[in-house]
Design a protein around this motif. Structure first.
Motif, PDB file in Angstrom:
ATOM      1  N   THR A 101       0.850  -1.193   0.000  1.00 51.88           N
ATOM      2  CA  THR A 101       0.000   0.000   0.000  1.00 51.88           C
ATOM      3  C   THR A 101       0.881   1.237   0.000  1.00 51.88           C
ATOM      4  OG1 THR A 101      -1.743  -1.163   1.217  1.00 51.88           O
ATOM      5  CG2 THR A 101      -1.822   1.240   1.227  1.00 51.88           C
ATOM      6  N   VAL A 130      -3.292   3.460  -2.453  1.00 51.82           N
ATOM      7  CA  VAL A 130      -3.640   2.356  -3.351  1.00 51.82           C
ATOM      8  C   VAL A 130      -2.874   1.102  -2.938  1.00 51.82           C
ATOM      9  CG1 VAL A 130      -4.097   3.953  -5.255  1.00 51.82           C
ATOM     10  CG2 VAL A 130      -1.831   2.903  -5.048  1.00 51.82           C
ATOM     11  N   ALA A 132      -1.456  -2.690  -4.485  1.00 49.19           N
ATOM     12  CA  ALA A 132      -1.213  -3.482  -5.687  1.00 49.19           C
ATOM     13  C   ALA A 132       0.106  -4.224  -5.557  1.00 49.19           C
ATOM     14  CB  ALA A 132      -1.176  -2.587  -6.920  1.00 49.19           C
ATOM     15  N   PRO A 138       0.431   2.288  -9.763  1.00 49.21           N
ATOM     16  CA  PRO A 138       0.282   3.394 -10.707  1.00 49.21           C
ATOM     17  C   PRO A 138       1.113   4.602 -10.292  1.00 49.21           C
ATOM     18  CG  PRO A 138      -1.555   3.406  -9.193  1.00 49.21           C
ATOM     19  CD  PRO A 138      -0.701   2.208  -8.817  1.00 49.21           C
ATOM     20  N   VAL A 141      -3.479   8.388  -9.746  1.00 53.48           N
ATOM     21  CA  VAL A 141      -4.873   8.007  -9.991  1.00 53.48           C
ATOM     22  C   VAL A 141      -5.462   9.072 -10.905  1.00 53.48           C
ATOM     23  CG1 VAL A 141      -7.156   7.680  -8.977  1.00 53.48           C
ATOM     24  CG2 VAL A 141      -5.141   6.802  -7.794  1.00 53.48           C
ATOM     25  N   VAL A 156     -14.370   8.055  -5.333  1.00 55.16           N
ATOM     26  CA  VAL A 156     -13.314   7.097  -5.670  1.00 55.16           C
ATOM     27  C   VAL A 156     -13.842   5.926  -6.498  1.00 55.16           C
ATOM     28  CG1 VAL A 156     -11.784   7.667  -3.742  1.00 55.16           C
ATOM     29  CG2 VAL A 156     -13.594   5.949  -3.426  1.00 55.16           C
ATOM     30  N   THR A 157     -15.128   5.625  -6.353  1.00 61.37           N
ATOM     31  CA  THR A 157     -15.718   4.519  -7.107  1.00 61.37           C
ATOM     32  C   THR A 157     -15.916   4.861  -8.580  1.00 61.37           C
ATOM     33  OG1 THR A 157     -17.900   5.320  -6.411  1.00 61.37           O
ATOM     34  CG2 THR A 157     -16.912   3.534  -5.121  1.00 61.37           C
ATOM     35  N   THR A 161      -9.562   1.769 -12.026  1.00 63.11           N
ATOM     36  CA  THR A 161      -8.501   1.227 -11.155  1.00 63.11           C
ATOM     37  C   THR A 161      -7.985  -0.093 -11.722  1.00 63.11           C
ATOM     38  OG1 THR A 161     -10.179   0.150  -9.780  1.00 63.11           O
ATOM     39  CG2 THR A 161      -9.411   2.330  -9.076  1.00 63.11           C
ATOM     40  N   PHE A 164      -5.157  -2.332  -9.573  1.00 62.15           N
ATOM     41  CA  PHE A 164      -4.892  -1.845  -8.214  1.00 62.15           C
ATOM     42  C   PHE A 164      -6.211  -1.508  -7.526  1.00 62.15           C
ATOM     43  CE2 PHE A 164      -4.779   2.066 -10.746  1.00 62.15           C
ATOM     44  CZ  PHE A 164      -5.503   2.960  -9.975  1.00 62.15           C
ATOM     45  N   LYS A 165      -6.157  -1.396  -6.205  1.00 65.52           N
ATOM     46  CA  LYS A 165      -7.335  -1.065  -5.412  1.00 65.52           C
ATOM     47  C   LYS A 165      -7.114   0.268  -4.705  1.00 65.52           C
ATOM     48  CE  LYS A 165      -7.844  -5.984  -4.245  1.00 65.52           C
ATOM     49  NZ  LYS A 165      -7.779  -6.963  -3.129  1.00 65.52           N
ATOM     50  N   ILE A 166      -8.162   1.063  -4.604  1.00 64.16           N
ATOM     51  CA  ILE A 166      -8.096   2.301  -3.822  1.00 64.16           C
ATOM     52  C   ILE A 166      -8.535   1.974  -2.402  1.00 64.16           C
ATOM     53  CG2 ILE A 166      -9.049   4.611  -3.507  1.00 64.16           C
ATOM     54  CD1 ILE A 166      -9.250   4.883  -6.498  1.00 64.16           C
TER      55      ILE A 166
END
Length: 204
Positions: A101, A130, A132, A138, A141, A156-157, A161, A164-166
């Motif tokens: 993270t 983020v 990953a 990345p 964003v 954020v949705t 992405t 990767f995840k926020i």
């Protein structure tokens, strides 16, 4: 994500006297965590400028000579409260197969309809956390504000992405277009004019 190489040397002594001597010589004491055991090392202060004094996020390759090299991310920094000199840096070792993270900057793209109509763009979060694999981290964003009208928010949705995840709640606002004072005043005057109706002609 772009990587920066830091060339340093392992520290044999980690006491206060040795640390002070390092700083007096223009070097920064550092510790690398996340491996089998902490690795104490130092490097010239100028080696960290492109890592510390930038809004961008980077991974780091720490080269300590004798074939020793570590992939890492910067975890913590201590700076002098008056001179802003770098006093100490903590790094965390990363591995290709383990997700990590890290905070990355937000990059605004597009032209908002609301801004073009006179609204003010407010950036609520300049950086986002983020998660990953190191290869998928990345550089930023990307937030496209093109669809935003006055009063709209970008969550954020609503941003892509890939890989990767926020790591923020779904209701986290990245940015929003607020009604400016000038636009609000114009709207109020227009509402008053509409309420008053067409001006009546003067009686002769």
């Amino acid at each position: 994500m772009k990587s920066i190489t830091i060339k340093g040397s392992e520290r044999e002594s980690v006491g206060k006297v040795a640390t002070k001597a390092l700083r007096n010589a223009g070097a920064v004491p550092c510790v690398l965590y996340g491996g089998d055991q902490p690795v104490h090392f130092s490097a010239e202060e100028k080696a960290f400028k492109s890592l510390v004094y930038t809004p961008n996020a980077h991974t780091v390759v720490i080269e300590l000579g004798n074939g020793k090299s570590y992939n890492a991310i910067m975890q913590d920094i201590q700076v002098h409260p008056v001179s802003d000199r770098i006093l100490h840096l903590d790094f965390f070792q990363i591995f290709d197969e383990k997700e990590i993270t890290i905070e990355v900057p937000v990059k605004i793209i597009g032209n908002s309809k609301g801004v073009m109509a006179g609204g003010d763009l407010r950036l609520n979060n300049r950086k986002l956390k983020v998660k990953a694999l190191p290869a998928n981290l990345p550089d930023f964003v990307e937030a496209d504000i093109t669809p935003l009208n006055m009063g709209n928010k970008l969550y954020v949705t609503q941003v892509p992405t890939p890989n990767f995840k926020i790591m923020h709640p779904d209701n986290t606002v990245i940015c929003q277009v607020k009604i400016s004072r000038a636009a609000m005043k114009a709207a109020q005057e227009a509402a008053k004019a509409a309420k008053a109706g067409p001006a009546k002609g003067k009686k002769k």
